[in-house]
Design a protein around this motif. Structure first.
Motif, PDB file in Angstrom:
ATOM      1  N   LEU A1347      29.605  27.022  35.532  1.00 54.65           N
ATOM      2  CA  LEU A1347      30.228  28.466  35.803  1.00 54.65           C
ATOM      3  C   LEU A1347      30.352  28.563  37.405  1.00 54.65           C
ATOM      4  N   PRO A1348      29.673  28.243  38.318  1.00 54.18           N
ATOM      5  CA  PRO A1348      29.975  28.417  39.766  1.00 54.18           C
ATOM      6  C   PRO A1348      31.274  27.557  39.953  1.00 54.18           C
ATOM      7  N   VAL A1349      31.683  26.464  39.585  1.00 51.95           N
ATOM      8  CA  VAL A1349      32.948  25.869  39.481  1.00 51.95           C
ATOM      9  C   VAL A1349      33.991  26.541  39.094  1.00 51.95           C
ATOM     10  N   LEU A1350      33.968  27.328  37.894  1.00 49.10           N
ATOM     11  CA  LEU A1350      34.952  28.020  37.305  1.00 49.10           C
ATOM     12  C   LEU A1350      35.381  29.348  38.267  1.00 49.10           C
ATOM     13  N   LYS A1351      34.026  29.854  38.698  1.00 44.04           N
ATOM     14  CA  LYS A1351      34.129  31.017  39.418  1.00 44.04           C
ATOM     15  C   LYS A1351      34.919  31.118  40.797  1.00 44.04           C
ATOM     16  N   GLN A1352      34.793  29.780  41.597  1.00 40.13           N
ATOM     17  CA  GLN A1352      35.066  29.577  42.783  1.00 40.13           C
ATOM     18  C   GLN A1352      36.562  29.184  42.764  1.00 40.13           C
ATOM     19  N   HIS A1353      36.983  28.201  41.651  1.00 38.12           N
ATOM     20  CA  HIS A1353      37.988  27.648  41.571  1.00 38.12           C
ATOM     21  C   HIS A1353      39.331  28.027  40.644  1.00 38.12           C
ATOM     22  N   ILE A1354      38.874  28.824  39.515  1.00 33.46           N
ATOM     23  CA  ILE A1354      39.793  29.315  38.434  1.00 33.46           C
ATOM     24  C   ILE A1354      39.720  30.815  38.431  1.00 33.46           C
ATOM     25  N   SER A1355      41.060  31.170  38.303  1.00 33.97           N
ATOM     26  CA  SER A1355      41.242  32.555  37.650  1.00 33.97           C
ATOM     27  C   SER A1355      42.612  32.791  37.252  1.00 33.97           C
ATOM     28  N   MET A1356      42.984  33.720  36.654  1.00 34.66           N
ATOM     29  CA  MET A1356      44.358  33.800  36.223  1.00 34.66           C
ATOM     30  C   MET A1356      45.359  34.133  37.393  1.00 34.66           C
ATOM     31  N   GLU A1357      44.705  34.756  38.564  1.00 33.54           N
ATOM     32  CA  GLU A1357      45.683  35.017  39.590  1.00 33.54           C
ATOM     33  C   GLU A1357      45.941  33.733  40.223  1.00 33.54           C
ATOM     34  N   THR A1358      45.118  32.588  40.377  1.00 32.33           N
ATOM     35  CA  THR A1358      45.439  31.435  41.260  1.00 32.33           C
ATOM     36  C   THR A1358      45.754  30.104  40.156  1.00 32.33           C
ATOM     37  N   LEU A1359      45.799  30.443  38.998  1.00 35.47           N
ATOM     38  CA  LEU A1359      45.750  29.587  38.068  1.00 35.47           C
ATOM     39  C   LEU A1359      47.209  28.662  38.132  1.00 35.47           C
TER      40      LEU A1359
END
Length: 1483
Positions: A1347-1359
């Motif tokens: 989860l920390p990797v997902l929170k740091q590197h992935i979001s709909m805004e930066t996908l």
């Protein structure tokens, strides 16, 4: 009968050039004679390769097939089997042929598939091994064949499949029904030693006579690059230095003198002298700077008192060298030698094929590599006229410190980047030293140039092997006067030809052609009487009576190899049994220990003692195969379980269930074709189902005085009123009641979407029934009809009190809330005055008087004369305006009538003269057509249009007999009725299934939409898909402990594929509960229209539902169940919809069953001690935050299939479990983070969160890669490469990222080994199993590690969009990826090269070749994106479509033009049509 042609070669690349000829060769005399002999009897044709044996076989086939055709009516099917010569036979005859090879996954063919093949062909070409398997598994009997043609028949010795076919099957057949035999060979052997293989024995084996002819030529068709020697003038040029100026010559002499004085300079001088002689002055001068720089670096790294003195000497040399500067290089290339000019000529000849150009230029020395790179870059800059503008060169040298110039060694990081660019097409010409000779496998490399020749044979073979393209060329550059480097190889080939031409006619060659599975034996292959006595009391044949399939000692080893090859594997794993033969306790006897791969359900077998090694090996294999069959790992045809067979088995019952479900009144109609991307078979007609609740109609038979109904009040949460500048504010809506025959169930407030935000319709059920008089019911019916007419602007059939009505809408008094609190009777809540007014006048309304007050106009609906279709609400009575007033500026400017009076406008445009010029104007707003309020309004234009104020003259307007507040309420009540339909269907579903799913979630799960509806099942379907996958995986994992990951995956696919789900859904008739949202302005949601008994009944209403939608309903229901009560309810829903899981009634039962099973399986296992290869497993426990109760689970999760005799199975079964867990964990996370986001975007986020790159990064970050137990040097190298790639990204981020850390999806271009991601998934699976299937513990590990990797590197805004998707946005219209890509179906082992190309209207833009189709697709998309960035006009030049947009695929029946972007596999004869296709194939 059947014609069979076999070949000894099992390669998929054995079709020769002659087979592709479009026209037949004319038969020669000897060919006709041999064919004649073959027609008369069984023969073996011995002739050199290329002498026309294939044509002889065609002549023979024509004869046999013609005879078979004649006999077809009497004897039935005529099926020939052919392989290697299929194209040649098809081009030289009308015989229907088909080629069957191992690359076609022939091991997966079942009896039905073979029958289908036999029925559609007249001749089949296949290998001898495949033919043996066909006979062995009883797919075909020898008696059904008309002829067997054996190519390369000299292999028919020992245990070769040719001999097995003849000895095991042919000789057991009835002699009267045996097929004809025709053998072909080009290798009659010499007689050597005492163990000669005689021609007589070959004749005995094949039951045929040898017929041979003498030829002078032997041709070998080997798929290798064309080898060419290109000569250049290497004559020393004494005038080379004369091209230098006098000053340069003096400086050169000073450098030479300096070199003589200091030995350290000798290497630099040697490099210069070589370059001057071989490359020319321009290159020689460039060499100096590399040589002196290398010398400086070497001295700096040295020790001693003379370091500074030597550095000063180097400085002097560098100053002198500055004066030795050659003239600029020009297109004449006068400053280089003929060797470089020859390279330029070779490259210039490739310009016409620049799109696919890929070459390696091998040199011996590092400085030469760098100088050649600079030279080529200079030539590239000369421009298109020079002819080298297409090259993209790079230099690749070794990274070791040793070499002629130490300063030129290349960093590993740089090497990786260059090779990555070469693989992906950014570099197309690699100037390399011998570092690239080994391990550089670039499938698209079509040219290798050996600039400097090495004299070793191994170097020659390795560098030649880099040319991987089928049309590749291998060029050796040699001086004119040098002996050819190819002479040694060609001499050996010539020796072979001469040897073959001198063979005697009555002899054949003894060739050891044993299959791989039988190699390694030193026994006599022919057996003997002693062997027969030894095996007299041993079971040597195993027969499966249900099918007739059988196994013998002779076939057991090959069958075992076949089974092991079917086990799941990766590029590092060669799944094969390990035989270890040792001396037995009894002297002179041998015993064999057999070890199966770690992913097999059984591990070891022992043969017992036998006199021969081979017998012991066969015995061990025989025991293993028999045990595997009894365990179920081999099916009753003695084949590994395969996909097709299991799917058919799983779906057989579903098919019968579906058929029985179609026999009743709910039967779906025939499939229909429709657009929107649906295939003709995907859409079916179903009867529209209405809630059963509406079957209770309101009746008032003739003469009935009273009717009992039930009332439900609906109140909309009020909004604030805003001042409009007039005398008062506009009236809000009021409460309505819905009268029904039975009381409605109580539902939660219904959300409605207005332009200014959401509001909720609250329902209040009146407990006691309401008694209406007959006249009251008639008035309500008339009022409701008028109300609906004004809502929909058309007459609506509501039924009638006599024939029945399903409901009636009635207005309530404005102060109904106060009346309810006062305890007023329900019937007194109805606004009977409104109903009386609405039914006592005509719908045309009454004229408004000019002196009307605001009280008379408030809460009224009116229209202008002649404009009945446009209704208005009064916002205010504008006493400040009159017909003589000037139209306000904001309105007059918009209409271009600035300064005009209202009365003048009506007079000029409509010819109407206003009578009362002093009457106040009415400020009004237009009543919009009813819209669907169950979803946000995306079309704001209608709302904006209705909000614009209108100014109307009272004397031109008429009032409607319906209050504005009632009309407003009816406007939103239409959407409430639609939602009530869905809620009632949902309640019926829950009642029928007895599931306690929350009603709002279940409603969402059942709601489909033709629009972008705020509520539809797709989000829940995405989550439910992962729930179903997890439940099924867990069930299979526990139920089948002996099945490997591949078999588990096959079964899971069979159990959860859309076809099965569709049939289950259809069997349960889930179409009855589908809530389908459609445009409100074309569909009335209110009454169920009845018909008079005397009239003709209307046809039943039908709608089209796709098969996928039916399948998705099951998954969306599981998603709703999981969100309601997690796994226990999800499990119950799965049992209800898909059938029960044996022994499982609750989630805890999984742990109970596994404990029982695991206790039995591990009863004989002692304490587990992890071997040292794992390292400290406690470190892993601390990193993931979980302490294992059984460390064996963690060890299994870290064990790779290459491990030798591990204490556990390999990780593949746990990876199967972890894959399903991670899938659900990620889907659950993103659905929670974005609760209102569409399923398409959620899917993108999910895909970005579980791809191989991100999982590999997390695996490395956790340090799991350090604990993987394996025995593969290739895997070790790939893991090291992955770690280095991650470290490089971290180092780069320190310089480029504002935070100093990698950002976003920095792993996007990583090429990690899949093992890293698999290990992470298997560790998650191990935690799940070890914790007793406690999902909360797995969730904790996920939250801690992933989860920390997902929170740091992935979001709909930066996908980051995948390159395949990115070309569609924004310059290319978006569409479904399925219309752009097709699934890869070719065998990547037999056909490793995959080429993808992007075409604009048939014009090739870019192409990429890779051994992986997925990589090729991604890389070519990225390549095109780069081209679009560099050249924005690229699309415009190639596309003439409107707006220069590249459209996606349209429906097949569309009339629109389909010129568009094409991303497809590029073939050698690529069609340039404009059809949008996406096909991949092997080259």
């Amino acid at each position: 009968m059947m014609t069979v042609t076999t070949t000894a070669n099992t390669s998929a690349s054995t079709t020769t050039t002659k087979a592709a000829r479009p026209s037949p060769d004319a038969p020669r005399t000897y060919q006709l004679e041999v064919a004649k002999r073959a027609m008369e009897g069984n023969i073996i044709a011995v002739s050199d390769t290329g002498s026309g044996k294939t044509l002889i076989s065609v002549l023979l086939l024509k004869h046999v097939v013609a005879k078979s055709r004649q006999e077809a009516a009497e004897t039935g099917r005529r099926v020939p089997l052919v392989f290697q010569q299929q194209a040649y036979i098809a081009n030289n005859s009308d015989i229907k042929t088909e080629a069957i090879c191992g690359a076609m996954n022939v091991d997966t063919f079942d009896h039905e598939m073979w029958n289908a093949i036999f029925d559609r062909v007249e001749a089949i070409v296949l290998t001898g091994q495949i033919l043996e398997n066909v006979f062995k598994h009883a797919f075909l009997k020898v008696e059904e064949c008309s002829i067997l043609i054996f190519d390369e028949c000299h292999h028919a010795i020992g245990n070769h499949n040719y001999r097995q076919i003849m000895n095991t099957f042919y000789r057991d057949a009835d002699p009267k029904n045996r097929p004809k035999i025709f053998g072909m060979t080009a290798s009659p052997p010499k007689d050597k030693g005492t163990h000669a293989f005689s021609a007589m024995e070959l004749e005995h084996t094949l039951n045929a006579r040898i017929i041979t002819a003498s030829y002078d030529q032997v041709l070998h068709y080997i798929r290798k690059p064309i080898e060419t020697v290109i000569r250049y003038d290497a004559t020393p040029d004494p005038m080379a230095e004369s091209l230098l100026s006098a000053a340069q010559g003096d400086a050169l002499q000073q450098l030479r003198l300096l070199c003589i004085q200091d030995n350290k300079f000798k290497s630099a001088l040697g490099a210069f002298e070589y370059a001057m002689a071989d490359l020319g002055p321009w290159c020689a001068i460039q060499i100096w700077k590399y040589a002196l720089q290398g010398l400086r670096d070497e001295i700096k790294n040295g020790t001693g008192s003379q370091v500074q003195q030597r550095l000063e000497q180097v400085g002097i040399a560098e100053e002198i060298a500055k004066n030795v500067q050659a003239a600029p290089l020009d297109t004449s290339l006068a400053l280089v030698r003929d060797k470089l000019k020859t390279v330029v000529n070779i490259l210039q000849s490739q310009r016409d094929t620049a799109d696919g150009f890929c070459a390696i230029l091998f040199v011996e020395r590092r400085p030469v590599a760098h100088v050649l790179y600079e030279f080529l870059m200079k030539c590239k800059r000369f421009g298109p006229d020079f002819g080298l503008d297409f090259i993209q060169p790079a230099v690749l040298t070794g990274h070791g410190s040793k070499g002629d110039v130490a300063g030129l060694h290349m960093q590993l990081k740089t090497q990786r980047r260059i090779l990555d660019g070469f693989r992906k097409g950014r570099v197309n010409l690699l100037v390399a030293t011998d570092v690239a000779e080994e391990g550089l496998d670039i499938d698209r490399c079509r040219m290798v140039i050996r600039f400097d020749i090495k004299n070793t044979l191994i170097s020659h073979i390795q560098s030649r092997g880099r040319a991987r393209d089928p049309s590749s060329e291998y060029i050796l550059m040699q001086p004119h006067d040098a002996a050819s480097h190819l002479e040694k190889i060609r001499a050996k080939e010539n020796e072979m030809r001469e040897w073959c031409s001198n063979l005697s006619e009555d002899r054949v060659i003894k060739v050891l052609g044993s299959s791989e599975s039988d190699s390694g034996s030193d026994d006599d292959k022919t057996g003997g009487l002693g062997q027969m006595r030894e095996l007299a009391n041993v079971e040597t044949t195993y027969l499966v009576r249900s099918t007739g399939a059988r196994m013998t000692f002779a076939t057991a080893v090959s069958l075992l190899y076949q089974y092991c090859a079917s086990l799941p594997s990766d590029v590092y794993t060669r799944s094969a049994p390990v035989f270890e033969i040792s001396e037995a306790a009894t002297s002179g006897e041998w015993e064999c220990s057999l070890t199966l791969p770690p992913n097999a359900p059984l591990d070891q077998f022992y043969s017992g003692a036998f006199s021969k090694k081979k017998i012991a090996k066969n015995a061990a294999a025989f025991k293993a195969c028999k045990a595997l069959h009894l365990l179920g790992a081999l099916n009753d045809r003695l084949l590994p379980h395969r996909n097709k067979a299991i799917i058919e088995d799983e779906l057989q019952n579903e098919q019968s269930d579906s058929d029985s479900g179609d026999s009743d009144g709910e039967k779906a109609e025939d499939s229909v074709g429709e657009g929107n991307g649906h295939s003709k078979k995907s859409l079916r007609k179903y009867l529209v189902n209405h809630p059963k609740f509406w079957g209770n109609k309101i009746f008032a038979p003739t003469g009935a005085n009273q009717v009992s109904v039930h009332m439900t009040r609906f109140t909309l949460r009020r909004r604030a009123c805003f001042e409009t500048g007039g005398q008062n504010t506009e009236c809000s809506s009021r409460s309505l009641c819905l009268l029904t025959a039975q009381p409605l169930p109580q539902f939660d407030p219904i959300e409605l979407f207005f332009d200014d935000g959401s509001r909720w319709a609250h329902m209040h059920i009146v407990n006691q029934p309401l008694i209406l008089m007959g006249q009251q019911l008639e008035d309500l019916h008339r009022y409701a009809g008028r109300l609906y007419h004004n809502i929909f602007r058309k007459t609506v059939n509501l039924g009638s009190p006599i024939i029945g009505m399903r409901h009636i809408i009635a207005p309530l008094k404005p102060n109904v809330d106060n009346l309810v609190q006062e305890g007023v009777a329900p019937h007194q809540l109805i606004d009977w005055d409104e109903i009386k007014a609405g039914t006592s006048t005509t719908n045309t309304g009454e004229l408004i008087r000019g002196d009307s007050s605001w009280e008379q106009l408030q809460d009224r609906v009116f229209f202008e004369m002649g404009q009945f279709g446009r209704l208005y609400y009064a916002s205010a009575l504008r006493t400040d305006l009159s017909p003589a007033s000037v139209i306000p500026d904001d309105i007059s400017r918009e209409k271009g009538i600035s300064g005009t009076r209202f009365c003048d406008l009506y007079q000029d445009q409509h010819g109407i003269y206003i009578q009362d010029m002093h009457q106040p104007l009415i400020e009004a707003k237009r009543v919009t057509r009813v819209i669907d309020l169950l979803q946000p309004n995306t079309n704001k234009s209608q709302s904006l249009k209705s909000s614009v104020p209108r100014f109307l003259i009272p004397e031109l307007c008429s009032l409607l007999p319906i209050s504005a507040s009632v009309l407003r309420s009816a406007w939103w009540m239409v959407s409430v009725l639609e939602r009530l339909d869905g809620l009632l269907l949902t309640e019926e579903f829950l009642a029928e299934t007895n599931l306690s799913i929350k009603t709002p979630l279940m409603l969402e799960a059942l709601t489909t939409s033709e629009l972008a509806h705020a509520m539809n099942y797709q989000r829940l379907e995405l989550l439910g898909d992962t729930v179903l996958k997890l439940l099924t995986s867990l069930d299979l994992y526990i139920r089948y402990p002996s099945l490997d990951e591949g078999q588990l995956t096959i079964r899971r696919t069979a159990m959860i594929n859309n076809k099965r789900l569709y049939k289950r859904s259809r069997r349960l008739k889930l179409d009855r509960f589908i809530v389908r949202s459609r445009p409100v302005n074309t569909h009335f949601f209110g009454p169920l229209i009845p018909y008079d008994a005397a009239s003709t009944p209307p046809p039943p209403e039908q709608w089209l539902i796709s098969e996928k939608t039916m399948a998705d309903l099951i998954e969306s229901t599981l998603g709703a169940a999981y969100l309601s009560e997690e796994f226990d309810l999800a499990l119950k829903a799965s049992e209800t919809l898909l059938g029960p899981v044996e022994g499982v009634n609750s989630w805890n039962d999984f742990a109970r069953l596994y404990h029982i099973q695991n206790t039995q399986r591990t009863a004989n296992q002692g304490p587990f001690t992890p071997p040292p290869g794992f390292g400290d497993l406690g470190t892993v426990e601390r990193v993931i935050g979980y302490k294992f109760s059984n460390l064996r689970h963690l060890a299994e999760a870290l064990t790779h299939a290459t491990s030798f005799r591990p204490q556990t199975q390999c990780y593949q079964r746990l990876e199967f479990m972890g894959d399903a867990l991670l899938d659900m964990l990620v889907a659950r996370y993103w659905v929670a983070v974005y609760p209102v986001m569409g399923p398409g975007k959620i899917h993108l986020l999910k895909s970005a969160s579980i791809n191989n790159q991100i999982l590999g990064v997390i695996c490395i970050q956790l340090g799991l890669h350090q604990h993987i137990l394996h025995m593969s040097s290739a895997l070790a190298a790939d893991i090291s490469r992955a770690v280095e790639e991650l470290q490089d990204a971290i180092e780069d981020a320190k310089e480029t990222s504002p935070t100093g850390e990698p950002e976003r999806e920095f792993w996007e271009d990583f090429t990690f080994t899949k093992v890293l991601g698999d290990v992470l998934e298997s560790v998650i699976g191990a935690v799940f199993v070890d914790s007793g299937f406690d999902f909360s513990i797995v969730q904790n590990v996920f939250d801690r590690c992933i989860l920390p990797v997902l929170k740091q590197h992935i979001s709909m805004e930066t996908l980051k969009l995948h390159p395949i998707s990115e070309p569609n946005s924004p310059s290319i219209e978006p569409s479904s990826p399925d219309s752009f890509w097709s699934r890869h179906e070719d065998d990547p082992v037999a056909n490793p090269l995959q080429e993808y190309a992007v075409l604009f209207h048939g014009n090739l833009i870019a192409s990429v070749v890779s051994s992986q189709a997925r990589v090729a697709r991604k890389d070519v998309a990225k390549k095109v994106l780069g081209m679009l960035d560099d050249d924005p006009g690229l699309v415009e030049r190639h596309c003439g479509c409107p707006k220069n947009r590249l459209q996606r695929a349209l429906p097949a029946d569309s009339d629109s033009s389909v010129d568009s972007l094409i991303l497809k596999k590029k073939t050698r004869a690529d069609p340039t049509d404009n059809t949008v296709v996406a096909a991949t194939s092997s080259l």
